[in-house]
Design an enzyme around this catalytic site. Sequence first.
Site, mmCIF file in Angstrom:
data_model
loop_
_atom_site.group_PDB
_atom_site.id
_atom_site.type_symbol
_atom_site.label_atom_id
_atom_site.label_comp_id
_atom_site.label_asym_id
_atom_site.label_seq_id
_atom_site.Cartn_x
_atom_site.Cartn_y
_atom_site.Cartn_z
ATOM 1 N N CYS A 163 0.797 -1.237 0.000
ATOM 2 C CA CYS A 163 0.000 0.000 0.000
ATOM 3 C C CYS A 163 0.823 1.278 0.000
ATOM 4 O O CYS A 163 0.284 2.355 -0.241
ATOM 5 C CB CYS A 163 -0.957 0.011 1.182
ATOM 6 S SG CYS A 163 -2.102 -1.384 1.203
ATOM 7 N N HIS A 179 -8.886 3.233 -2.973
ATOM 8 C CA HIS A 179 -7.485 2.911 -2.665
ATOM 9 C C HIS A 179 -6.907 1.973 -3.716
ATOM 10 O O HIS A 179 -6.813 0.768 -3.515
ATOM 11 C CB HIS A 179 -7.439 2.279 -1.268
ATOM 12 C CG HIS A 179 -6.097 1.781 -0.837
ATOM 13 N ND1 HIS A 179 -4.900 2.339 -1.253
ATOM 14 C CD2 HIS A 179 -5.755 0.752 0.001
ATOM 15 C CE1 HIS A 179 -3.897 1.685 -0.691
ATOM 16 N NE2 HIS A 179 -4.383 0.717 0.063
ATOM 17 N N GLY A 228 0.571 -3.704 4.152
ATOM 18 C CA GLY A 228 0.336 -5.121 4.344
ATOM 19 C C GLY A 228 1.569 -5.875 4.792
ATOM 20 O O GLY A 228 2.688 -5.524 4.410
#
Length: 423
Positions: free
Chosen positions: A122, A379, A411
Site C-alpha cells: 500500500c 485505494h 500489508g
Amino acid sequence: MSKAHERLSQVQSHLASSEADIPLGRESILSKSPNDIVITCALRTPFTKGGKGGLKDTPAADLLVHALKSLLARSKLDPSLVEDIAVGSVLPPGGGATEFRAAALVAGFPESTAVKSLNRQCSSGLQACADIANAIRSGMIDIGIGSGVESMSSQYGPGAVTEFSDLLESDPEAKNCKVPMGVLSEQMAKDRSISRKDQDSFAASSYQKALKAQKEGKFDEEIAPLHNVKFVDMKTDEEKVITVDKDDGIRDGITAESLGRIKPAFAKDGSIHAGNASQITDGAAAVLLMKRSTAERLGQNVVGKFVSSSIVGVKPLLMGIGPWKAIPVALEKAGISKDEVDVFEINEAFASQCLWCVRELRLDEKKVNPNGGAIALGHPLGCTGARQVATLFNELGRTGKRIGVTSMCVGTGMGMAAVFVKE
C-alpha cells in the site's frame, strides 16, 4: 596526535557536519536551498470503482501512460531530461516491469529514460517518490518521476498472493503475513476497542467531506481527465466511448446511521464492512522531482519540496498501526512536531485502523484528510502513495498552508510516512 585519536577526530568532524545538514524545526524546513528536492508537478487520474467504474476496461499500463503524458503536458518539461521513472504497483504479474517500460515509451519518453516497478504494497506510490528523491539527493540522477498505478478491476483477487512454502508456514510470525487484512483489522478493532459506531461515524465523515470537496471543485486541479475511454456497459454489453473526469466512488447521502445498517464482512459480530473500509479502485498518479537548482535553471514552477520519509516494521497482525509508528519517525527526521503540521493525508485502509492511529497520535482530526480519504475516494493499492502527494499539495496550496504529512499502513506489518512543504 595518535592515529586512533586522529581517526576519532575525523569521525566526530564528519558527524558534526552531517548533523548540521539535518533540518531542525519549522523555520529550517521552510527555508530554501539549491539542493532541496522539489516537486514541480503532481497529478492523478480520476479514481473509479473497481469492476464497474469508468476505468474498469482500461489496463493499468494505459492509465500510467495517461498520467505520464499529463505530467509532461502540464510541466512542459522535455521528456529527454527525465532519467528514471519509478512505478509503484502491487498486483501485476512480474511487477508490471515490462508493460510500465512500454508505457513510458508510449507516453513520449525516449529510450534513454529508465523505468522500474516496485512493490511495497500500500505504500508503493510513496516509496516510488522517495526512491526518486533519494536518487536525486545521492547524485545518481538529476530528474525523475515517482508514480503509482493499479487496475484492481482486472488484477485484484486471490491470484495476487503466492502460496507459502512449508518453511514459511512453519514460522508463526511469518505465517501471519498472509492473514487477510480485513480479518486482522477486525481483530485489531476488537483488541483496541474501536467501536462499530465510531468507525461508521469516521467513514461517514470521509464520504461527506469528499462529496463537499467534489461539488466545490476542490479535486479538479489535481485530476487529469481521460477522454475517449473505452467502457463496456455491464447491463447491455454495449461498448461506449466516455470521458472520465471525476472520482465515481464518492456517494451522496451517506450517514453513520445508513452505514450502521450494513452487515459485517468478516465476522457475524464484527464491525468492519464495505462502507467503513477503503474501496476497490482503479487509478494512477505521477510526481515530478528534481533539485531546486535544476528547477530554476529549467524554469520549472516549484510546487513544494520533499523533506523526509520513514519506513518502519510492526507485527504482521498489527499492520494497521503502521502510521502510528511511522509518522513520529518522519517528523523527527524533519525536526518538527506533529503540532507544526498543517495537513495529514493518512490512508483510510479501514476506518478502524486510521481512527486508532489518529487518536493514539493525538492528532487534530480537523487536519486529517480534510477532503475525505480512501473510504470515499478509493485505494488503488500501488497508486495511493503518489495520489496523496498530489492531493496534499492541492489542499495546502488552496488553503495557503505550508507543511503536510502523508502516511499509510502497509500489508504484512509496516508503516510509511513522509513530510512535504508547500512553496
